[in-house]
Enzyme design. Structure first.
Site: not given
Ligand code: F6P
Length: 344
Positions: A76, A112-113, A115, A136-137, A181, A266-267
Site C-alpha cells: 500500500r 484501485g483509487n 493506485t 472488491i469495493d 469503508h 479477508y475471506i
C-alpha cells in the site's frame, strides 16, 4: 524494424481475485501479439524503488489465470505521500530513475483509487502509464466494474446464504459485516442477492430506530429470523467498535431479540476469481496492451456498458465511485420490503 517496446507491470493496494488474470492478460498479449518485452515489479511501487523486478516470459505467465492473489506481490506504499514533517517525498524521482534506466516505454499499474492517483502523478512526472481498475469495493470512478468485485460478491452471497439456515434454527437476528469503508456496493449487491432483510451502507444515513421498528414488525409477523447486512464503513459514534458489533448490540438492546454477529473479513478477497472476473481482468489486460501498442498512454482501462474502453487518468484520479441514493438496486429492494434504515 521499429524498436521492441519494453513495459513494466505492478499490482498495488489491497489484493483481490483476478490480479493474476490481469497480469497474464497484459503480459501475454504484449509478448505474443505485440512482441514487447515485459517486466514484473515486486510489491507495487516498492519494486521500482528497490529495483526489484523480473522479466516475464510467455511461459511464466501460464497457469496463473485461476490463481488468487498476485504473483508479483503488492503493497500500500503511496510514493507521493509527504513525510511527517510535510516534506515532499523523493520516491517519485527514484521511480522515474528506475523507469528511465530500464528504458521502459510504459508502466502498467493495476490497482484501485489510490493506485490510479499515483499513476496519474507519475504521468505528470513524465512516465507513460496505463491504469487497470481492480478492487472488491467496485468504487473506482469512471468504470462500471472493477475486477475482483464479482468474486467477492459471490463469496459474500454464499456466506449470507449460510446464515439463513442457522438463523432460522435458533430464531435469531444475524448481523453480517461486509467489506467496504467508503462504498457500499459489495454490501448492497451481496445483501440483495443473499436475501438480506436489512442492508446498511455508508452512503445512506440510516436511523437505528427505523431498523429496530422494522425488525420488531418482522418478529410480530411471525417471521422466525432476520438477516442484517452491514458495510464495514457505516456511520457510527465510535469507529473503534466494528460496524457488526455496534449494530448487533443496538438491535439486541432495543428489540430484546437474540442477535449474533459475523465479520466476513479477508475471506472476501481470497481465492480463485469467478469466470466473470477472469473474463473482465483478461479483457482489461489485453486492452491495456493494445493501448500501449498504439502509444495511447496515461489512460485507465474502463468498462462502460458492454464495452471495454479507456478514460484519461486525469479524470479518475482522486475520485471515488459511491452508490447513489436512488440506485435502481436500492429502489427495487425497497419494493421487496428490504429496510435500508431510511424513511421511504
Ligand atoms: O481492497 C479494499 C478493501 O478490501 C476494503 O474494503 C477494506 O476495508 C480494505 O481493503 C482493508 O484492506 P487492508 O487491511 O489490506 O488495508
Amino acid at each position: 524494424m521499429s524498436k521492441r517496446k519494453r513495459i513494466g507491470i505492478l499490482t498495488a493496494g489491497g489484493d483481490c481475485p483476478g490480479l493474476n488474470a490481469a497480469i497474464r492478460g497484459v503480459g501475454k498479449t504484449a509478448i505474443v501479439k505485440y512482441n514487447m518485452k515485459v517486466y514484473g515489479f515486486s510489491d507495487g511501487f516498492l519494486g521500482l524503488i528497490n529495483k526489484d523486478y523480473k522479466k516475464l516470459k510467455e511461459k511464466s505467465l501460464s497457469g496463473i489465470l485461476t490463481l488468487g492473489g498476485t504473483i508479483l506481490g503488492t503493497s500500500r506504499l503511496k510514493p507521493f505521500k509527504k513525510n511527517k514533517d510535510k516534506q515532499e517525498s523523493d520516491m517519485p524521482m527514484i521511480i522515474k530513475q528506475t523507469y528511465d534506466e530500464m528504458e521502459l516505454d510504459c508502466l502498467v499499474c493495476i490497482g484501485g483509487n489510490g493506485t490510479m492517483k499515483t499513476a496519474y502523478g507519475l504521468s505528470k512526472e513524465g512516465l507513460n502509464v496505463i491504469g487497470l481498475p481492480k478492487t472488491i469495493d467496485n468504487d473506482v470512478w469512471g468504470t462500471d466494474k472493477t475486477f475482483g468485485f464479482d468474486s467477492a460478491m459471490s463469496i459474500a452471497t454464499d456466506a449470507i446464504d449460510r446464515l439463513h439456515t442457522t438463523a432460522n434454527s435458533h430464531k435469531r437476528i444475524m448481523v453480517i459485516e461486509i467489506m467496504g469503508h467508503h462504498a457500499g456496493w459489495l454490501a448492497l449487491y451481496s445483501g440483495v442477492a443473499g436475501g438480506g432483510d436489512v442492508i446498511l451502507i455508508p452512503e445512506l444515513d440510516y436511523k437505528e430506530e427505523i431498523v429496530h421498528d422494522y425488525l420488531v414488525k418482522r418478529a410480530r409477523k411471525k417471521k422466525p429470523y432476520s438477516i442484517v447486512v452491514v458495510a464495514e464503513g457505516i456511520k457510527r459514534p465510535d469507529k473503534k467498535i466494528s460496524a457488526a458489533q455496534y449494530i448487533a448490540e443496538s438491535i439486541e438492546k432495543a428489540t430484546g431479540i437474540e442477535t449474533r454477529k459475523t465479520i466476513l473479513g479477508y475471506i472476501q478477497r481470497g481465492g480463485s476469481p469467478t469466470p466473470n472476473d477472469r473474463l473482465l481482468a483478461s479483457g482489461y489486460g489485453a486492452f491495456a496492451a493494445q493501448l500501449i501498442a498504439e502509444g495511447n498512454y496515461n489512460r485507465m482501462v474502463a468498462k462502460r456498458g458492454n464495452d471495454i474502453t479507456s478514460i484519461p487518468l486525469s479524470e479518475t484520479a482522486g475520485k471515488l465511485r459511491l452508490v447513489p441514493e436512488d440506485h435502481p438496486v436500492i429502489e427495487k429492494a425497497m419494493g421487496l420490503d428490504v429496510c435500508f434504515g431510511v424513511e421511504r
